[in-house]
Write an enzyme that holds these catalytic residues in place. Structure first.
Site, PDB file in Angstrom:
ATOM      1  N   CYS A  32      40.411  36.135  31.311  1.00 49.17           N
ATOM      2  CA  CYS A  32      40.996  34.831  31.018  1.00 49.17           C
ATOM      3  C   CYS A  32      39.976  33.721  31.289  1.00 49.17           C
ATOM      4  CB  CYS A  32      42.294  34.661  31.799  1.00 49.17           C
ATOM      5  SG  CYS A  32      43.360  33.391  31.123  1.00 49.17           S
ATOM      6  N   HIS A  86      45.538  39.817  30.741  1.00 48.00           N
ATOM      7  CA  HIS A  86      45.493  40.034  32.195  1.00 48.00           C
ATOM      8  C   HIS A  86      45.877  41.469  32.560  1.00 48.00           C
ATOM      9  CE1 HIS A  86      44.848  35.933  33.675  1.00 48.00           C
ATOM     10  NE2 HIS A  86      45.543  35.538  32.636  1.00 48.00           N
ATOM     11  N   GLU A 115      45.261  43.040  35.163  1.00 47.59           N
ATOM     12  CA  GLU A 115      45.585  43.144  36.598  1.00 47.59           C
ATOM     13  C   GLU A 115      47.066  42.905  36.865  1.00 47.59           C
ATOM     14  OE1 GLU A 115      44.169  40.609  35.162  1.00 47.59           O
ATOM     15  OE2 GLU A 115      44.581  38.698  36.150  1.00 47.59           O
TER      16      GLU A 115
END
Lengths: 80, 223
Positions: free
Chosen positions: B86, B196, B198
């Protein structure tokens, strides 16, 4: 002391969604015949030197290193 | 393998990234502040997401000129893996470590939702846990994720397999050219991506599709 203005604009062919939205809003306000709007940035700088050539060289370096992203933007420099 | 997470003012996904790296590798990453000129001996450096320097000037532009980036550049040249997610992707582009640029979303809206990603290249240090063409789920949350590269650059990265992830099944959330969601450098050691991963690594997230990226990069893939 030298006053300078740096103008940063998007290169031709790079999509400008913000410019498009502004174009639409101007149309909504009744401004007819707008072919295109492209949004850019203006930086006004005051440089503490009397050396015009050095100021110009420094400004060019500033544009290349930070003020413009030369992948998508062009810049122009004018001294007051 | 050891990892590091870079911290800069305005980045706010660093805790999520630290949690993901800790859970997947079993070791907490070291954190590196923006003024550091040396990075410890690690195998993976991650620049997380957020809004470094308030997105002033251009997203990632100011962060890309901080001292830590010189250290990251040096590590990348030595072949250390670097992942930018990002805002981290935006920073890597602004630093010139990856080709292209990210612009305002075509919709002009901040998008925060789940998309589908196609693994366009599974032969990279970041994607070997997946197979080529696999479709994985991933959250996205950004305002400036509209990837752009000029025709020549696009041809080069497409030809070299540097496009690692594409938005799949009509889920392109931002107008990115060729549906590009993630690109790597020519050497294949630096990857930047808008989604994302994660935030999708365990049951509590509702899935673990993003795990493979970290498992690949940290070489903790189950046999």
């Amino acid at each position: 002391m030298i006053k300078a203005r740096v103008t940063v604009t998007l290169k031709n062919g790079v999509l400008d969604p913000q410019g498009k939205a502004i174009e639409g809003a101007l149309g909504a306000l009744g401004f007819d015949g707008i072919g295109q709007v492209r949004q850019g940035k203006v930086f006004d700088l005051v440089i503490e030197t009397a050396d015009k050539a050095k100021a110009e060289a420094d400004l060019k370096a500033m544009c290349e290193k930070l003020l413009a992203n030369t992948v998508i933007e062009n810049y122009s420099i004018s001294l007051a | 393998m050891k990892s590091a997470v870079v911290q800069l003012p305005g980045l706010n996904r660093d805790r999520d990234m630290i949690a993901a790296l800790t859970k997947i590798s079993g070791k907490a990453p070291v954190t590196v502040w923006q003024t550091e000129t040396q990075i410890p001996d690690v195998d993976l450096i991650v620049i997380p997401g957020g809004f470094s320097y308030g997105d002033y000037l251009r997203c990632g532009a100011i962060a890309a000129r901080m001292p830590v980036m010189q250290a990251i550049r040096a590590k990348a040249e030595q072949g250390v893996r670097v992942l930018g997610v990002c805002n981290g992707f935006q920073i890597l582009l602004e630093a010139g470590l990856l080709p292209g640029a990210l612009m305002r979303n075509a919709s002009l809206k901040f998008v925060c939702r789940e998309v589908k990603l196609e693994v366009a290249n599974a032969d990279t240090p970041f994607t070997r846990a997946y197979s080529k063409g696999a479709i994985i789920r991933s959250p996205v949350a950004h305002h400036d994720g509209n990837y752009f590269a000029d025709a020549e650059t696009l041809q080069t990265i497409e030809g070299n397999g540097q496009v690692v992830f594409r938005y799949a099944e009509g889920t392109n959330p931002n107008g990115s050219i060729n549906d590009i969601a993630g690109v790597m450098n020519a050497k294949g050691t630096v990857l930047g991506m808008m989604p994302h991963p994660e935030n999708l690594i365990e049951a509590a997230h509702g899935g673990s599709d993003g795990r493979g990226i970290f498992a690949s990069a940290l070489e903790v893939i189950a046999a």
